[in-house]
Enzyme design. Structure first.
Site, PDB file in Angstrom:
ATOM      1  N   GLY A 137       5.250   3.802  -2.608  1.00 22.54           N
ATOM      2  CA  GLY A 137       4.688   4.537  -1.488  1.00 22.54           C
ATOM      3  C   GLY A 137       5.522   4.407  -0.237  1.00 22.54           C
ATOM      4  O   GLY A 137       6.748   4.541  -0.254  1.00 22.54           O
ATOM      5  N   CYS A 138       4.853   4.148   0.878  1.00 21.23           N
ATOM      6  CA  CYS A 138       5.529   4.067   2.169  1.00 21.23           C
ATOM      7  C   CYS A 138       6.502   2.895   2.251  1.00 21.23           C
ATOM      8  O   CYS A 138       7.436   2.912   3.053  1.00 21.23           O
ATOM      9  CB  CYS A 138       4.501   3.961   3.299  1.00 21.23           C
ATOM     10  SG  CYS A 138       3.398   5.391   3.407  1.00 21.23           S
ATOM     11  N   ALA A 139       6.291   1.864   1.434  1.00 22.06           N
ATOM     12  CA  ALA A 139       7.192   0.705   1.449  1.00 22.06           C
ATOM     13  C   ALA A 139       8.539   1.013   0.821  1.00 22.06           C
ATOM     14  O   ALA A 139       9.494   0.234   0.974  1.00 22.06           O
ATOM     15  CB  ALA A 139       6.542  -0.475   0.719  1.00 22.06           C
TER      16      ALA A 139
END
Length: 376
Positions: A137-139
């Site tokens: 995801g955003c990581a």
């Protein structure tokens, strides 16, 4: 001397403002029992506008998962090349100089990855390593930087291209009416970003140390439910509180390097929302201005998932960079709850002389092994 060079970022041409988002929520969910709460949460995100790959009328329709995924692939192929070419230009490199492509995206699915199409159509060597990352995801923006750092540390002559392609609007689900889903509809935007990590030379952030941290027992706080209609985003109400357990991880990586996480020169932080940045300012004891690059991304583009970190780095460059040796931290946060963190210093190292065309050493190539095979 592993250096993250200036990223290139592009957003789609269709725009939706905060006012339009709130009006749509009122019109489409007028009888929702928690509408006032959802409107307040959306209004507090600080997102002034977002960019999306389709006009809002088409975005709100749901033609089915197949058609959406086909659109994801078409839009990626149409938009990624120009961003990649700009990022290569910032690094002073050609496609032939790239040894690995790290492609990150959590908003569409392709197999083979877009990396195969890029190698076939954009002039990258056939031996280019492919590292697609789909489930952080955003990581994943932070993870891509860290994996590029690892590779260039192992192979100092290597160069790695990072590409983040996020079309969050293609994950809109009209039947998801939880407050977390309504909030997400007003928070996420679309963007494509790319950057080069050079093993030698280049101006930018000289990467020195990286680490990951998983907050135990938070697997279901940010997640996808994969159904016939595609990816359904699940967002737990506890997500905004995650900086309390993650701030010590930032302090730990800085402390292991002899640095104080609360006394650095620049901060590149994933802007999942304003609460994330406010809490990190509190727990690291740094002024809110320290996160100005991340806040600007959130305000102008919304949460663009894995591309946030690269866009914040771009804004650091656009501000004029930092004095030589200035110290900073980069961090991306995502499902798990996972943090991908790295430390670096600003450098303006001169570029080494470019190799002659066709004379560049292939990273990992073994002349002895190749010669033995030819004799056999």
């Amino acid at each position: 001397m592993v250096t993250l060079c200036k990223p290139a970022v592009a957003v789609p041409e269709h725009v939706i403002t905060m006012e339009e988002t709130l009006d749509l929520a009122r019109a489409r969910h007028s009888d929702h029992p928690q509408l006032p709460l959802a409107l307040r949460l959306i209004g507090n995100t600080g997102v002034a506008k977002r960019h999306i790959v389709q006009p809002i009328e088409k975005t709100l329709a749901h033609p089915g998962f197949q058609e959406r995924n086909e659109l994801y692939e078409a839009e990626a192929k149409a938009r990624v090349p120009a961003v990649v070419e700009e990022a290569l230009g910032h690094a002073g490199l050609r496609p032939a100089d790239i040894d690995m492509i790290v492609y990150v995206s959590c908003t569409g699915f392709m197999m083979p990855s877009l990396t195969a199409w890029m190698i076939n159509t954009m002039g990258f060597p056939s031996h280019t390593r492919q590292v697609p990352i789909a489930q952080l995801g955003c990581a994943a923006g932070g993870a891509a930087i860290n994996r590029a750092h690892d590779f260039c540390t192992a192979y100092p002559d290597a160069n790695v291209l990072i590409v983040a392609c996020e079309f969050c609007s293609l994950c809109y689900q009209p039947t998801d009416l939880g407050v977390g889903s309504l909030l997400s509809n007003g928070l996420f935007g679309d963007a494509v970003a790319a950057a080069v990590v050079r093993g030698r030379g280049g101006t930018g952030i000289l990467l020195e140390r990286n680490n990951s941290h998983l907050v135990p027992d938070t697997e279901d706080w940010i997640a996808y439910s994969v159904r016939e209609t595609g990816f359904h985003f699940l967002l737990d109400k506890r997500v905004p509180t995650t900086m309390e357990p993650l701030a010590p991880a930032l302090r730990e990586i800085a402390g292991a390097h002899g640095w104080d996480a609360g006394n650095l020169d620049f901060y590149i932080i994933h802007a999942g929302g304003p609460r994330i940045l406010d809490d990190l300012s509190l727990f690291l004891e740094v002024p809110p201005e320290a996160f100005r690059f991340s806040r600007a991304t959130l305000t102008e583009y919304g949460n663009i998932a894995s591309a946030v970190v690269l866009d914040a780095v771009r804004r650091l460059f656009d501000e004029g960079g930092q004095p030589e040796g200035a110290r900073g931290i980069l961090a991306g946060f995502g499902p798990g709850i996972t943090a991908e963190m790295c430390l670096g210093r600003w450098t303006t190292s001169p570029r080494p002389a470019e190799p002659q065309l066709g004379a560049r050493r292939i990273v990992g190539y073994s002349p002895r092994f190749q010669h033995a095979r030819s004799r056999a």
